[in-house]
Design a protein around this motif. Structure first.
Motif, mmCIF file in Angstrom:
data_model
loop_
_atom_site.group_PDB
_atom_site.id
_atom_site.type_symbol
_atom_site.label_atom_id
_atom_site.label_comp_id
_atom_site.label_asym_id
_atom_site.label_seq_id
_atom_site.Cartn_x
_atom_site.Cartn_y
_atom_site.Cartn_z
ATOM 1 N N UNK A 1 0.842 -1.210 0.000
ATOM 2 C CA UNK A 1 0.000 0.000 0.000
ATOM 3 C C UNK A 1 0.868 1.248 0.000
ATOM 4 N N UNK A 2 2.081 1.080 -0.561
ATOM 5 C CA UNK A 2 3.018 2.194 -0.558
ATOM 6 C C UNK A 2 3.601 2.430 -1.955
ATOM 7 N N UNK A 3 4.190 1.392 -2.541
ATOM 8 C CA UNK A 3 4.860 1.596 -3.827
ATOM 9 C C UNK A 3 5.117 0.270 -4.525
ATOM 10 N N UNK A 4 5.254 0.343 -5.851
ATOM 11 C CA UNK A 4 5.637 -0.847 -6.617
ATOM 12 C C UNK A 4 7.162 -0.900 -6.763
ATOM 13 N N UNK A 5 7.823 0.141 -6.264
ATOM 14 C CA UNK A 5 9.254 0.282 -6.500
ATOM 15 C C UNK A 5 10.041 -0.316 -5.348
ATOM 16 N N UNK A 6 10.902 -1.276 -5.694
ATOM 17 C CA UNK A 6 11.663 -2.004 -4.673
ATOM 18 C C UNK A 6 12.527 -1.060 -3.828
ATOM 19 N N UNK A 7 13.102 -0.035 -4.471
ATOM 20 C CA UNK A 7 13.961 0.908 -3.722
ATOM 21 C C UNK A 7 13.166 1.615 -2.630
ATOM 22 N N UNK A 8 11.953 2.078 -2.990
ATOM 23 C CA UNK A 8 11.116 2.792 -2.020
ATOM 24 C C UNK A 8 10.774 1.880 -0.844
ATOM 25 N N UNK A 9 10.474 0.609 -1.146
ATOM 26 C CA UNK A 9 10.104 -0.324 -0.079
ATOM 27 C C UNK A 9 11.299 -0.607 0.825
ATOM 28 N N UNK A 10 12.464 -0.792 0.214
ATOM 29 C CA UNK A 10 13.666 -1.048 1.027
ATOM 30 C C UNK A 10 13.944 0.129 1.953
ATOM 31 N N UNK A 11 13.771 1.322 1.419
ATOM 32 C CA UNK A 11 14.012 2.530 2.207
ATOM 33 C C UNK A 11 13.008 2.619 3.367
ATOM 34 N N UNK A 12 11.743 2.296 3.071
ATOM 35 C CA UNK A 12 10.705 2.353 4.116
ATOM 36 C C UNK A 12 10.980 1.327 5.209
ATOM 37 N N UNK A 13 11.528 0.165 4.830
ATOM 38 C CA UNK A 13 11.853 -0.865 5.835
ATOM 39 C C UNK A 13 13.027 -0.380 6.683
ATOM 40 N N UNK A 14 14.064 0.129 5.998
ATOM 41 C CA UNK A 14 15.286 0.525 6.712
ATOM 42 C C UNK A 14 15.058 1.754 7.596
ATOM 43 N N UNK A 15 14.313 2.742 7.077
ATOM 44 C CA UNK A 15 14.218 4.012 7.816
ATOM 45 C C UNK A 15 13.035 4.088 8.770
ATOM 46 N N UNK A 16 11.915 3.402 8.404
ATOM 47 C CA UNK A 16 10.735 3.524 9.284
ATOM 48 C C UNK A 16 10.290 2.194 9.858
#
Ligand code: ADP
Length: 400
Positions: free
Chosen positions: A277-292
């Motif tokens: 429910x955030x993005x189809x982009x793997x980079x965005x998801x990795x960033x969301x996992x790492x930072x939040x």
């Protein structure tokens, strides 16, 4: 001037990607992209010798206009004289094409007829072919099919559990896609491991916005995860991948979805995007996992990786030997997180990853990231344009 280049064209509904490639070395001379075609915002960007030039397109802002602009550029920069042929990416070649094909009127009509199997792709590929046959009428044009590499699959792998006449009368079967990419990385795997290509047994994972896995035995494809359409198989950026077909009836009958809404849901709103429910982009998801510590993004990535591991493991039934696995595509080449999660689930098959090799092998680097004394696990950047240029060159050389 020597004729030493093939112009590779990849035509989408509102875009046209192109590159000028020396087929024998793979050296890229020029690349570019015409985008937002069929709108007044249409533009073309051409990169040559490190210089990038973007020009607005004039009416009617279509693929033909983009190609005319490209032709003028090629003349201006004296690249036109270097052209040997044009190679076109065509998504669906059905059972008719297991090899590249010199484009004639008959081939054009066959690609048109195959649009029944790939309504989103073949018609736009044809737009590019037609525009290019007009713009470069003096040059041979070759179609290179995404499905061709998978044509070596056996009936056991390509037939569905459906009434046989749906295959015999309506061509409903598994075709598979990303064939040029699976072929390229398998060939590179053979080179890198110093093995004849006919001897390699490997599982290749092309992970980009679209994702597919292929099982390759003796250098030939024996199974792949995409099917009649690119919707089957793995969870992808916005596509659901395989699911219980009963879900479609449930959505239609119980939840009142229309067929168009279901089509849109499964192709454009599902996959990494739908789950996270955030993005189809793997980079965005990795960033969301790492930072939040975003749990939904983490879940999406876990489901994505589990499906890849499960599919790879299922190919134990397709292969009698396994030399290794290969990761490619934007995610496969760059995401050490995805590679780690996928390989961690493949211990039973003798795979384990070397953490520092995994972290280091990104951004275009190529290498074996396996822990020592474990099965090979390669990261190999794909180059579909080079395959198209090379196969186009081979075909026109055979023809002369
Ligand atoms: P396409 O299938 O459209 O050709 P690509 O092969 O370029 O797509 O892959 C796009 C995917 O690759 C996107 O999900 C993007 O986030 C992912 N990707 C690209 N670079 C990285 C990176 N550095 N780390 C993780 N994922 C990446």
């Amino acid at each position: 001037m020597t004729k030493d280049c093939v112009l590779v064209i990849n035509c989408g509904s509102s875009s046209l990607k192109f590159s000028l490639i020396m087929p024998q070395s793979g050296q890229t001379i020029l690349t570019g992209l015409a985008e937002r075609l069929l709108s007044s915002e249409a533009s073309i960007t051409i990169k040559l010798d490190g210089n990038k030039e973007t020009t607005a397109l004039v009416e009617p802002y279509d693929h033909q206009t983009a190609l005319s602009q490209l032709v003028s550029f090629l003349y201006q920069h004296k690249c036109e004289q270097r052209l040997l042929a044009i190679g076109h990416r065509v998504v669906h070649g059905g059972e008719q094409y297991s090899k590249p094909e010199l484009i004639s009127d008959v081939v054009e009509r066959t690609i048109e007829a195959l649009a029944a199997l790939a309504p989103l792709h073949n018609p736009v590929n044809l737009v590019g072919i037609r525009a290019s046959r007009q713009a470069f009428s003096h040059l041979p044009q070759v179609a290179v099919f995404d499905t061709a590499f998978h044509q070596t699959m056996d009936k056991v792998a390509y037939l569905y559990g459906l009434p046989f006449e749906l295959y015999s009368q309506h061509s409903i079967r598994r075709y598979g896609f990303h064939g040029t990419s699976h072929y390229f990385v398998a060939k590179r795997f053979a080179e890198l491991t110093d093995s004849p290509v006919d001897d390699i047994n490997v599982i290749t994972a092309h992970l980009g916005n679209g994702c597919s896995v292929a099982a390759i035995a003796g250098g030939k494809c024996v199974d792949t995860s995409m099917g009649l359409t690119p919707l089957e198989g793995l969870v992808m950026g916005t596509r659901s991948g395989s699911l219980d077909p009963g879900i479609i009836f449930h959505l239609y009958k119980q939840l009142g979805y229309s067929i168009e809404q279901i089509d849109n849901l499964l192709n454009k709103e599902s996959g990494l995007l739908g789950i996270s429910q955030l993005s189809n982009d793997c980079r965005t998801l990795e960033q969301a996992i790492a930072e939040q510590g975003n749990e939904q993004a983490d879940l999406a990535m876990d489901i994505f990786c589990y499906q890849i591991s499960k599919t790879i493991a299922s190919y134990s039934a397709s292969l009698s030997n396994l030399d290794g696995i290969v990761f490619t595509g934007g995610i496969g080449e760059n995401s050490s997180l995805v590679r780690q999660r996928v390989v961690n689930r493949l211990k039973l098959l003798g795979f384990a990853i070397d953490d520092s090799a995994n972290t280091d092998t990104r951004f275009g680097k190529c290498g074996n990231i396996a822990k020592s004394s474990h099965r090979d696990c390669w990261v190999i950047p794909t180059n579909e344009e080079w395959v198209i240029a090379e196969q186009t060159y081979q075909l026109i050389s055979e023809d002369n």
